[in-house]
Write a protein that holds these residues in place. Structure first.
Motif, mmCIF file in Angstrom:
data_model
loop_
_atom_site.group_PDB
_atom_site.id
_atom_site.type_symbol
_atom_site.label_atom_id
_atom_site.label_comp_id
_atom_site.label_asym_id
_atom_site.label_seq_id
_atom_site.Cartn_x
_atom_site.Cartn_y
_atom_site.Cartn_z
ATOM 1 N N PRO A 146 8.522 5.604 11.080
ATOM 2 C CA PRO A 146 7.749 6.050 9.921
ATOM 3 C C PRO A 146 6.275 6.232 10.297
ATOM 4 O O PRO A 146 5.612 5.276 10.704
ATOM 5 C CB PRO A 146 7.908 4.913 8.902
ATOM 6 N N HIS A 169 -2.854 4.008 -1.018
ATOM 7 C CA HIS A 169 -2.621 2.565 -0.993
ATOM 8 C C HIS A 169 -3.616 1.845 -0.089
ATOM 9 O O HIS A 169 -3.846 0.647 -0.253
ATOM 10 C CB HIS A 169 -1.185 2.258 -0.521
ATOM 11 N N ASP A 204 0.096 1.638 4.159
ATOM 12 C CA ASP A 204 1.248 1.875 3.280
ATOM 13 C C ASP A 204 1.293 3.320 2.814
ATOM 14 O O ASP A 204 0.274 3.901 2.406
ATOM 15 C CB ASP A 204 1.176 0.946 2.066
ATOM 16 N N GLY A 205 2.489 3.891 2.865
ATOM 17 C CA GLY A 205 2.697 5.234 2.355
ATOM 18 C C GLY A 205 2.823 5.241 0.845
ATOM 19 O O GLY A 205 2.659 4.213 0.173
ATOM 20 N N ALA A 206 3.140 6.417 0.293
ATOM 21 C CA ALA A 206 3.265 6.550 -1.163
ATOM 22 C C ALA A 206 4.364 5.663 -1.721
ATOM 23 O O ALA A 206 4.318 5.259 -2.890
ATOM 24 C CB ALA A 206 3.521 8.018 -1.515
ATOM 25 N N ASP A 207 5.342 5.316 -0.878
ATOM 26 C CA ASP A 207 6.445 4.460 -1.318
ATOM 27 C C ASP A 207 6.131 2.974 -1.153
ATOM 28 O O ASP A 207 6.979 2.121 -1.432
ATOM 29 C CB ASP A 207 7.725 4.808 -0.552
ATOM 30 N N GLY A 208 4.928 2.665 -0.691
ATOM 31 C CA GLY A 208 4.533 1.276 -0.502
ATOM 32 C C GLY A 208 5.016 0.664 0.799
ATOM 33 O O GLY A 208 4.738 -0.500 1.072
ATOM 34 N N GLU A 209 5.710 1.441 1.637
ATOM 35 C CA GLU A 209 6.226 0.943 2.904
ATOM 36 C C GLU A 209 5.248 1.280 4.040
ATOM 37 O O GLU A 209 4.575 2.314 4.008
ATOM 38 C CB GLU A 209 7.594 1.547 3.202
ATOM 39 N N ARG A 247 3.514 2.590 7.368
ATOM 40 C CA ARG A 247 3.643 3.750 8.252
ATOM 41 C C ARG A 247 2.628 3.631 9.376
ATOM 42 O O ARG A 247 1.545 3.078 9.188
ATOM 43 C CB ARG A 247 3.405 5.061 7.486
#
Length: 292
Positions: free
Chosen positions: A106, A176, A253-258, A260
């Motif tokens: 990611p 984020h 953190d990406g837009a999904d909160g995970e 990267r």
């Protein structure tokens, strides 16, 4: 007694920005090594006289990349260089993010605009904030954050970069990061050494050619299992699976909160030992082992 060179840069009349270097030299000497800090572009240095050359803070290389990689190749022919030349060559160009993405790691989605590419306002995002920065760069040099309404300003930056022969990266601004910050996971000898977190570097309205604070509000950090997993996946995807003496994986953190990968620092990452003094003995031990 192993002879070890820590390759750094020439700060000129200014103090060196490498706060770790004096302590690292002292630590290696106290452990029995003949350790010295040497500017990488010093024409009088006999690199073959060292058992190991560790690239530490060659922080002026990004606008002299061809010269730097040529030095690394010459150096590696006469002694051991850490990290190895193939890693240096691959990691100095941030197009490596495409290799990581292809390996399923990611990463921040990235588009590349090279000199000669047709670039208009429509080439830039019109529905979200974005970042423009060079594929060769460090310390947020030539990096800026824009809103869709600022695409004309971004085009001027792109024109300046292309005139200087620089390929640009265009990435979505990860919002984020304004809340959770950017995390840096340091690895030494293949194992996690320590981690840090800092606030966002790119403030709205800051010009791309303005000086920036590279590590604002830096603090120790305990990485989450998800962050550690992404970092390890990124290191496993380095072409050739080389043995890395050191590595730093920068995450946000990406837009999904995970998490990267923003950058994979395998050439001259700041180790932040001043923030993590308990890590110094392990760094010294690992460097000594590599020199023997």
């Amino acid at each position: 007694m192993p002879r070890i060179a820590l390759a750094t840069y020439d700060p000129g009349a200014e103090p060196s920005k490498d706060r770790d270097l004096p302590g690292l030299v002292r630590g290696l000497r106290a452990a029995g090594a003949d350790a010295v800090a040497v500017t990488w572009d010093d024409p009088g240095t006999d690199w073959g006289g060292f058992d190991l050359v560790v690239i530490r803070s060659t922080w002026d290389y990004s606008w002299r990349t061809a010269e730097f990689t040529a030095w690394a190749e010459r150096c590696a022919k006469v002694t051991r260089l850490a990290n190895p030349v193939p890693v240096v060559r691959w990691n100095t160009d941030k197009r490596y993010l495409g290799d990581l993405a292809a390996a399923g790691v990611p990463v921040v989605p990235t588009r590349y605009l090279a000199p000669g590419d047709a670039v208009t306002a429509d080439s830039l995002p019109g529905d979200h904030d974005f970042v423009v920065k060079p594929t060769f760069g460090a310390g947020a040099r030539f990096a800026a954050r824009y809103t869709p309404a600022e695409r004309t300003t971004a085009l001027r930056q792109l024109a300046r970069m292309h005139k200087e022969g620089l390929t640009a990266m265009v990435q979505p601004y990860l919002t984020h990061i304004d809340v959770s910050g950017e995390r840096a996971l340091q690895f030494f000898g293949g194992r996690l050494l320590h981690a840090s977190r800092k606030r966002a570097v790119l403030a709205p309205g800051t010009a791309y050619d303005a000086d920036k604070v590279a590590h604002p509000a830096l603090e120790p950090w305990t990485p989450t299992p998800a962050e550690l997993s992404v970092a390890e996946r990124a290191l496993a995807a380095v072409p050739g699976g080389p043995e890395l003496l050191y590595a730093r994986v920068d995450l946000a953190d990406g837009a999904d909160g995970e998490p990267r990968v923003m950058e994979l620092e395998l050439v001259e990452p700041n180790l932040f030992l001043f923030l993590h003094p308990r890590s110094l003995p392990r760094v010294v031990e690992t460097i000594l082992a590599a020199a023997s």
